[in-house]
Design an enzyme around this catalytic site. Sequence first.
Site, PDB file in Angstrom:
ATOM      1  N   LYS A  74      45.191  40.811  33.792  1.00 43.67           N
ATOM      2  CA  LYS A  74      44.143  42.119  34.305  1.00 43.67           C
ATOM      3  C   LYS A  74      42.756  41.887  34.154  1.00 43.67           C
ATOM      4  O   LYS A  74      41.842  42.665  33.913  1.00 43.67           O
ATOM      5  CB  LYS A  74      44.389  43.293  33.843  1.00 43.67           C
ATOM      6  N   HIS A 107      47.933  32.564  32.583  1.00 46.62           N
ATOM      7  CA  HIS A 107      47.555  33.505  31.294  1.00 46.62           C
ATOM      8  C   HIS A 107      47.684  32.826  29.912  1.00 46.62           C
ATOM      9  O   HIS A 107      47.933  33.685  28.827  1.00 46.62           O
ATOM     10  CB  HIS A 107      48.254  34.786  31.303  1.00 46.62           C
ATOM     11  N   SER A 132      44.198  48.921  33.631  1.00 41.84           N
ATOM     12  CA  SER A 132      44.623  48.320  34.721  1.00 41.84           C
ATOM     13  C   SER A 132      46.260  47.661  34.416  1.00 41.84           C
ATOM     14  O   SER A 132      47.072  47.681  35.176  1.00 41.84           O
ATOM     15  CB  SER A 132      43.749  46.875  34.749  1.00 41.84           C
TER      16      SER A 132
HETATM   17  S1  PPS Z   1      46.872  39.536  37.171  1.00 43.45           S
HETATM   18  O1  PPS Z   1      48.306  40.586  37.483  1.00 43.45           O
HETATM   19  O2  PPS Z   1      46.860  39.583  35.770  1.00 43.45           O
HETATM   20  O3  PPS Z   1      46.743  38.654  37.481  1.00 43.45           O
HETATM   21  O4  PPS Z   1      45.624  40.740  37.286  1.00 43.45           O
HETATM   22  P1  PPS Z   1      44.196  40.147  37.646  1.00 43.45           P
HETATM   23  O5  PPS Z   1      44.036  39.712  38.595  1.00 43.45           O
HETATM   24  O6  PPS Z   1      43.704  39.441  36.347  1.00 43.45           O
HETATM   25  O7  PPS Z   1      43.598  41.562  37.502  1.00 43.45           O
HETATM   26  C1  PPS Z   1      43.502  42.621  38.475  1.00 43.45           C
HETATM   27  C2  PPS Z   1      42.119  43.553  38.390  1.00 43.45           C
HETATM   28  O8  PPS Z   1      41.323  42.753  38.858  1.00 43.45           O
HETATM   29  C3  PPS Z   1      40.674  43.589  39.797  1.00 43.45           C
HETATM   30  N1  PPS Z   1      39.891  42.861  41.068  1.00 43.45           N
HETATM   31  C4  PPS Z   1      38.961  42.979  41.508  1.00 43.45           C
HETATM   32  N2  PPS Z   1      37.798  43.966  41.093  1.00 43.45           N
HETATM   33  C5  PPS Z   1      36.563  43.862  41.727  1.00 43.45           C
HETATM   34  N3  PPS Z   1      36.257  43.065  42.758  1.00 43.45           N
HETATM   35  C6  PPS Z   1      37.396  42.209  43.080  1.00 43.45           C
HETATM   36  N4  PPS Z   1      37.057  41.477  44.321  1.00 43.45           N
HETATM   37  C7  PPS Z   1      38.643  42.182  42.409  1.00 43.45           C
HETATM   38  N5  PPS Z   1      39.817  41.556  42.641  1.00 43.45           N
HETATM   39  C8  PPS Z   1      40.570  42.051  41.577  1.00 43.45           C
HETATM   40  C9  PPS Z   1      41.883  44.239  40.447  1.00 43.45           C
HETATM   41  O9  PPS Z   1      41.445  45.462  41.157  1.00 43.45           O
HETATM   42  C10 PPS Z   1      42.537  44.747  39.128  1.00 43.45           C
HETATM   43  O10 PPS Z   1      41.789  45.669  38.438  1.00 43.45           O
HETATM   44  P2  PPS Z   1      41.896  47.357  38.208  1.00 43.45           P
HETATM   45  O11 PPS Z   1      40.941  47.757  37.357  1.00 43.45           O
HETATM   46  O12 PPS Z   1      43.266  47.731  38.172  1.00 43.45           O
HETATM   47  O13 PPS Z   1      41.433  47.859  39.601  1.00 43.45           O
END
Ligand code: PPS
Length: 292
Positions: free
Chosen positions: A44, A99, A129
């Site tokens: 996340k 991860h 998240s």
């Molecule tokens: S995972 O399941 O561990 O692979 O998730 P991960 O990709 O690490 O994290 C998901 C969160 O990243 C946010 N996200 C973004 N935020 C802003 N801009 C962009 N382009 C973007 N892409 C992914 C996603 O919305 C998740 O955060 P939250 O706070 O839940 O919205």
Amino acid sequence: MTVQYIEYKGIKFPPGYNSVQSLCFAENKFEVRDDDIFNVTYPKSGTVWMTEILSLILRGGDPTWNQNLLNSLRAPWFSTQLGLETAHHCPSPRLLTCHLPVQIFPKAFFTSKAKVVYTSRDPRDIVVSYYYFTKMCTTYEDPKSFNQFLESFLSGDVPHGSWFDHLKGWMELEGRYDIFFISYEELKQNLRGSVERLCRFLGKELDDAAVTSVVENASFEAMRRNRMCNSTMLPKELMDQEKGTFLRKGICGDWKNHFTVAQSEYFDRVYQEKIQGRKGIFPWEQTRQDNI
Ligand code: PPS
């Protein structure tokens, strides 16, 4: 629903794609190529975002690859059974995602010229998240409450282990290997500048129009529209889209909408104690960066 987690080296991993064998293989036998680029995160923290950014940079800003191939095929999760197969067949330079904490990371990396991009994020936003993610992802146990999940997170009793150990483990390698540290908050505050810094780290020269294309195609809105990265292609048995949205809010500081004052104080106490010596260097510690 009760989920039987995999346990490897004292850390819980979600079942399904992970197995003790696949993790053991990743750590001990995975063959690292000198031009591999690893996208490493604690869950996340912006993993899929960084996959989009790196894919776009490698293609010189051309979004065709991102728009036509699933992110898990562009940047395979090599520590899973399925991802390992994909990784073996990927042409160089490969993008690889995980991860993994540093103690389980491929041993071969440490004698290679491969690069790591490590993305961190405000742990308070990670908890929020992660909490929503576990509700929609069937390979994670349903949290009983936000409070219970927060406590488990702070004690390190969540899948993929302690956030504190993960971050500290990776940061201890700073300056000794080819690792680029960046945060979700920096990406949010200045995506263009972050992309330019990443290009320099990767030795990729992109002109202004190409950088603009990376920034546009890696925006939250563009990613939400792109089925190759918005997770809607995943089967319902793995991710129930009726229970949430993977690309949920994409903001900094959402923790303020979830933490009570008591939870925030409790968090700060544990954070102070565990992050010792490194406090003050992370962007999320500066309140002005919140709500970007
Ligand atoms: S995972 O399941 O561990 O692979 O998730 P991960 O990709 O690490 O994290 C998901 C969160 O990243 C946010 N996200 C973004 N935020 C802003 N801009 C962009 N382009 C973007 N892409 C992914 C996603 O919305 C998740 O955060 P939250 O706070 O839940 O919205």
